[in-house]
Design an enzyme around this catalytic site. Sequence first.
Site, PDB file in Angstrom:
ATOM      1  N   CYS A  92       0.835  -1.203   0.000  1.00 61.78           N
ATOM      2  CA  CYS A  92       0.000   0.000   0.000  1.00 61.78           C
ATOM      3  C   CYS A  92       0.869   1.253   0.000  1.00 61.78           C
ATOM      4  O   CYS A  92       1.700   1.431   0.899  1.00 61.78           O
ATOM      5  CB  CYS A  92      -0.909  -0.024   1.232  1.00 61.78           C
ATOM      6  N   TRP A 130      -6.868  -7.559   4.161  1.00 64.09           N
ATOM      7  CA  TRP A 130      -5.506  -7.767   4.658  1.00 64.09           C
ATOM      8  C   TRP A 130      -5.500  -8.819   5.764  1.00 64.09           C
ATOM      9  O   TRP A 130      -6.180  -8.666   6.768  1.00 64.09           O
ATOM     10  CB  TRP A 130      -4.935  -6.468   5.196  1.00 64.09           C
ATOM     11  N   THR A 144      -8.618  -0.739   6.553  1.00 68.12           N
ATOM     12  CA  THR A 144      -7.495  -0.272   5.741  1.00 68.12           C
ATOM     13  C   THR A 144      -6.184  -0.197   6.520  1.00 68.12           C
ATOM     14  O   THR A 144      -6.153  -0.202   7.749  1.00 68.12           O
ATOM     15  CB  THR A 144      -7.810   1.124   5.184  1.00 68.12           C
ATOM     16  N   GLU A 177      -6.128   7.266   8.846  1.00 70.76           N
ATOM     17  CA  GLU A 177      -5.920   8.252   7.788  1.00 70.76           C
ATOM     18  C   GLU A 177      -4.420   8.530   7.679  1.00 70.76           C
ATOM     19  O   GLU A 177      -3.807   9.076   8.605  1.00 70.76           O
ATOM     20  CB  GLU A 177      -6.685   9.537   8.101  1.00 70.76           C
ATOM     21  N   SER A 178      -3.841   8.161   6.557  1.00 69.71           N
ATOM     22  CA  SER A 178      -2.382   8.216   6.423  1.00 69.71           C
ATOM     23  C   SER A 178      -1.825   9.629   6.564  1.00 69.71           C
ATOM     24  O   SER A 178      -0.744   9.822   7.137  1.00 69.71           O
ATOM     25  CB  SER A 178      -1.961   7.626   5.077  1.00 69.71           C
ATOM     26  N   TYR A 224      -5.961   5.154  -9.289  1.00 74.87           N
ATOM     27  CA  TYR A 224      -7.064   4.309  -8.836  1.00 74.87           C
ATOM     28  C   TYR A 224      -8.360   4.659  -9.569  1.00 74.87           C
ATOM     29  O   TYR A 224      -9.155   3.782  -9.897  1.00 74.87           O
ATOM     30  CB  TYR A 224      -7.248   4.453  -7.323  1.00 74.87           C
TER      31      TYR A 224
END
Length: 405
Positions: free
Chosen positions: A113, A155, A207, A223-224, A274
């Site tokens: 990812c 995952w 996620t 949230e990255s 994406y």
Amino acid sequence: MICSVFFLFLARNKLQANSLLQHSTTTFVSKLRRISSRTTTNMLIHSAPGELDNGDEKKEPTEPTEQLNNFEAVCSKSGAYQRNAAKHRHHIDSDTDFPIEAERYHLHIALACPWANGVLQLVYLKGLEDIISHSVVHPTWGKTSPDPNDDHYGWVYRKPTDEPVANPYGHGSFPCDDSLILPAYDTGLKSVRQVFNECGDQTGPYTTPCLYDKVAKRIVSNESMDILRLINNEFNALAKHPDFTLYPQDEKLKEELEVLNQDVIYPKINNGVYRSGFAKSQDAYMEAVTDVFDGLELVEKKLTDQRFLGGDKFTWLDLRLFNTLIRFDPVYVTYFKTNKKRIADYPALLGFCRDVYSIPEIKQTINMNHIKTHYFTSHAKLNPYGIIPIYDGPDLEAPHNREDL
């Protein structure tokens, strides 16, 4: 039509005709399905293979649902891809429920990812690998529930010594390599979904990256962008490299980077690939793929005269751009149909990738095997048999020659 007329002619009354017609149609369709299941998927007769590799019949999987696809959010009526928003967005601070403490927090990471990859890179760049633990999932999505009626794939955790796994359609054999790391705080965890479920989130999406509080047993954030800022700013007292930062203090530069991200990097490139790959109409695809290459052309021009997006300083935006670009040629060109040009065809973008890759803390997190395996084996509807193309992209070890820009 000929079969129908033939049976109608033979039937003595309407009831017999209907019965015979229904029986013949059912038999014909059944035979046709058996034949089509043995033809190549390239003919696109059906959306999923009807046989295992050994030729045994198996039930066709259900259509992917929103839960089935962590990457794939719902599409609009026009067929345009729409990403799910992160639901867990808390802050780490001495004045919150999540205090700054060593060995309290854990990152659930998928090396495939791009968002999670960037977060792990910053952990090493700050020297926080002994402060914030992490685990690494298998790159191929697996079934996350023992319930036969639950079709979610996502995952999953495996040990390096486990048997290889198949893709969601049961095809392929994808090894459990030495890069896999079980969560040390709970080696019995089976999936990232289990982490979310045990924290009360039963709907997902499930996620990575996922920042987890081992003491409070709560998800801090998935949230990255938020996690990047937390790692960059809040753990300096515990970091080996507290002075390193991805976030410049100059207000003008900060604003320039934010605008560039909002207008180009995220919508056209990071998320653009994406949008292209998961588009469900030609119009949606054309809009997305046009955005992708408009964005790449703009950034190519910008990086021709300067080393990084913010000038001579490596920032968070460079990190975000890099993690998309290194996946572009080996994955996105083929899988997401972004094949107008390759990154290898852009001298400045290729040099930029080699430049960033040469940073040891970043290089050590790049696992091209995990990257390719995930994309080409997890979205089974796009690649039913899980065939992984051989190309790994351009040589990232070559000199970048960008020191003087």
